[in-house]
Design an enzyme around this catalytic site. Sequence first.
Site, PDB file in Angstrom:
ATOM      1  N   LYS A   1       0.858  -1.189   0.000  1.00  0.00           N
ATOM      2  CA  LYS A   1       0.000   0.000   0.000  1.00  0.00           C
ATOM      3  C   LYS A   1       0.888   1.231   0.000  1.00  0.00           C
ATOM      4  O   LYS A   1       2.017   1.185   0.499  1.00  0.00           O
ATOM      5  CB  LYS A   1      -0.882   0.035   1.257  1.00  0.00           C
ATOM      6  CG  LYS A   1      -2.110   0.895   1.107  1.00  0.00           C
ATOM      7  CD  LYS A   1      -3.212   0.193   0.327  1.00  0.00           C
ATOM      8  CE  LYS A   1      -4.440   1.036   0.150  1.00  0.00           C
ATOM      9  NZ  LYS A   1      -5.557   0.251  -0.375  1.00  0.00           N
TER      10      LYS A   1
HETATM   11  P1  NAD Z   1     -12.952   8.332  -2.554  1.00  0.00           P
HETATM   12  O1  NAD Z   1     -11.930   9.341  -2.203  1.00  0.00           O
HETATM   13  O2  NAD Z   1     -13.397   8.178  -3.955  1.00  0.00           O
HETATM   14  O3  NAD Z   1     -14.277   8.537  -1.679  1.00  0.00           O
HETATM   15  C1  NAD Z   1     -14.305   8.710  -0.297  1.00  0.00           C
HETATM   16  C2  NAD Z   1     -15.624   9.412   0.019  1.00  0.00           C
HETATM   17  O4  NAD Z   1     -15.785   9.470   1.436  1.00  0.00           O
HETATM   18  C3  NAD Z   1     -15.665  10.855  -0.497  1.00  0.00           C
HETATM   19  O5  NAD Z   1     -16.908  11.087  -1.104  1.00  0.00           O
HETATM   20  C4  NAD Z   1     -15.463  11.680   0.757  1.00  0.00           C
HETATM   21  O6  NAD Z   1     -16.059  12.957   0.666  1.00  0.00           O
HETATM   22  C5  NAD Z   1     -16.123  10.805   1.800  1.00  0.00           C
HETATM   23  N1  NAD Z   1     -15.622  11.049   3.152  1.00  0.00           N
HETATM   24  C6  NAD Z   1     -14.357  11.279   3.542  1.00  0.00           C
HETATM   25  N2  NAD Z   1     -14.299  11.459   4.853  1.00  0.00           N
HETATM   26  C7  NAD Z   1     -15.547  11.329   5.303  1.00  0.00           C
HETATM   27  C8  NAD Z   1     -16.131  11.400   6.590  1.00  0.00           C
HETATM   28  N3  NAD Z   1     -15.407  11.649   7.655  1.00  0.00           N
HETATM   29  N4  NAD Z   1     -17.466  11.186   6.700  1.00  0.00           N
HETATM   30  C9  NAD Z   1     -18.215  10.929   5.617  1.00  0.00           C
HETATM   31  N5  NAD Z   1     -17.715  10.858   4.368  1.00  0.00           N
HETATM   32  C10 NAD Z   1     -16.403  11.055   4.220  1.00  0.00           C
HETATM   33  O7  NAD Z   1     -12.369   6.953  -1.969  1.00  0.00           O
HETATM   34  P2  NAD Z   1     -12.755   5.479  -2.392  1.00  0.00           P
HETATM   35  O8  NAD Z   1     -11.793   5.052  -3.434  1.00  0.00           O
HETATM   36  O9  NAD Z   1     -14.211   5.367  -2.621  1.00  0.00           O
HETATM   37  O10 NAD Z   1     -12.349   4.691  -1.060  1.00  0.00           O
HETATM   38  C11 NAD Z   1     -13.192   4.650   0.075  1.00  0.00           C
HETATM   39  C12 NAD Z   1     -12.753   3.492   0.964  1.00  0.00           C
HETATM   40  O11 NAD Z   1     -12.776   2.281   0.204  1.00  0.00           O
HETATM   41  C13 NAD Z   1     -11.337   3.600   1.530  1.00  0.00           C
HETATM   42  O12 NAD Z   1     -11.313   2.998   2.801  1.00  0.00           O
HETATM   43  C14 NAD Z   1     -10.525   2.773   0.568  1.00  0.00           C
HETATM   44  O13 NAD Z   1      -9.335   2.272   1.147  1.00  0.00           O
HETATM   45  C15 NAD Z   1     -11.499   1.656   0.267  1.00  0.00           C
HETATM   46  N6  NAD Z   1     -11.251   0.938  -0.999  1.00  0.00           N
HETATM   47  C16 NAD Z   1     -11.239   1.584  -2.189  1.00  0.00           C
HETATM   48  C17 NAD Z   1     -11.010   0.848  -3.350  1.00  0.00           C
HETATM   49  C18 NAD Z   1     -11.072   1.472  -4.727  1.00  0.00           C
HETATM   50  O14 NAD Z   1     -11.040   0.725  -5.712  1.00  0.00           O
HETATM   51  N7  NAD Z   1     -11.175   2.780  -4.868  1.00  0.00           N
HETATM   52  C19 NAD Z   1     -10.766  -0.530  -3.287  1.00  0.00           C
HETATM   53  C20 NAD Z   1     -10.790  -1.150  -2.035  1.00  0.00           C
HETATM   54  C21 NAD Z   1     -11.041  -0.412  -0.894  1.00  0.00           C
END
Ligand code: NAD
Length: 477
Positions: free
Chosen positions: A108
């Site tokens: 990561k």
């Molecule tokens: P992203 O940045 O696209 O979205 C995150 C969202 O959460 C945003 O809309 C943001 O405004 C919101 N957010 C942030 N802090 C917040 C809070 N305190 N309260 C409410 N909303 C809040 O990120 P993502 O890629 O969707 O990732 C989200 C989670 O999923 C992370 O934990 C990431 O590690 C995990 N994840 C993502 C992927 C991927 O393919 N993108 C894969 C596996 C896991």
Amino acid sequence: MNAPLREPSFRESVDLMFNHAARLMDLSPGLEEKIRVCNSTYVVRFGVRLRGAIHTFTGYRSVHSEHMEPVKGGIRYSLAVNQDEVEALAALMTYKCALVEVPFGGSKGGLCLEPRDWNEHEMELITRRFTYELAKRDLIHPSQNVPAPDMGTSEREMAWIVDQYRRMNTTDINASACVTGKPLNAGGIHGRVEATGRGVQYALREFFRHKEDVAKAGLDGGLEGKRVIVQGLGNVGFHAAKFLSEEDGCLVTAVIERDGAVSNPEGLSIEFLKAHIGACGGVKGFPGGTYHEDGSDWLEADCDILIPAAMESVINLGNAARVQAPLIIEAANGPITSGADEILRKKGAVIIPDMYANAGGVTVSYFEWVKNLSHIRFGRMQRRQEEAQHALLVQELDRVAKTAGLKHGLSENFKEQYVRGAGELELVRSGLDDTMRTAYQSMREVWHSRKDVEDLRTAAYLVSIARVAGSYRSKGL
Ligand code: NAD
């Protein structure tokens, strides 16, 4: 949101959950330690000249386990990025890849910055410089270490990374496999952007196929009509909410974002809400629901399924006892701390764990990597040949049906659907669905067959630790 002081760190939380599972296994103590620890973490501080001054940024790339290579894991951009978090996420990647049988080790990365503080050109300069620092140490490399998007990064950053890597390795024919989650025109694959949210949907569909499991959560029936609350309408949360509401009949009754929550007992329109957030910067003022300033209260609201899809540790010792959802699917990584996990389990809630629930992203990243190495789009060779074979069969069936007295033969709709060969998107979705179903069944088997395994998370750890241990043993460790 504020966790009490006695809460362990994210990495300690992951280690505690690992230890809980490892105690139920017959691993030699040395091997247990070898699997648990993070192999290495590279910390880099680099300067970029921006707005007339040099700005120094701190970045990380952790490699948790190299029992399989390349190692794989996203790159996150956030001010909260730190070594503990990156190591926890790298460990989860190891277990996740093993659980869904994707042949990668865990890694990561993260860069400590707020993406909204910088314009697009500045972000490109910063990303290219970070890529340079990682690539020159093989921490970005098609056969060694392959990043992907995560919180705060998207296709845009992946396109800059692959371009920068290519400039540094002009004769590497496999250069496009150095990173996944790229845009289609830069070597990406259909279905990668939606993959993690799509995986959450497939995971829930599989869960609801097993009545016994649904009953454990105190629920019944299928997904239709289930009330869902989603935290975070980013890449993962948006796609999960969209597919569940548009394709499975779920009602997304509340969405929690940075600036508060918006609710509607009749179900929110996810596309409209996303467009509103894009235009206004938050959920406040959305005409299709009621706005609430304190968003985190909505993690505790009455619903059937809670989907934390924003960040880690949002359900912690401070609020776990008040969380009412009987079924929680961890779309984010580590949204439930180990202490909260115990409280929720004792309350009888069923938790579909992160290492399984959000594995859709890495699964489709694997397909993208394979596509890049084979230099050909999935389905390109077979699609038309399959269509010709199906057309032949349909023609014959149609003829037989008419001979047997069916005046109009087979319906046009059936003929059209049956004849159509699978393109890349259909193949990717089919591969993802198969992966999510198979992985769920492997967890479920352990969950139901062992009296000492009370929950899906422990079952998931047991399956993945056993697989990682098997790899190490075959290497003679
Ligand atoms: P992203 O940045 O696209 O979205 C995150 C969202 O959460 C945003 O809309 C943001 O405004 C919101 N957010 C942030 N802090 C917040 C809070 N305190 N309260 C409410 N909303 C809040 O990120 P993502 O890629 O969707 O990732 C989200 C989670 O999923 C992370 O934990 C990431 O590690 C995990 N994840 C993502 C992927 C991927 O393919 N993108 C894969 C596996 C896991």
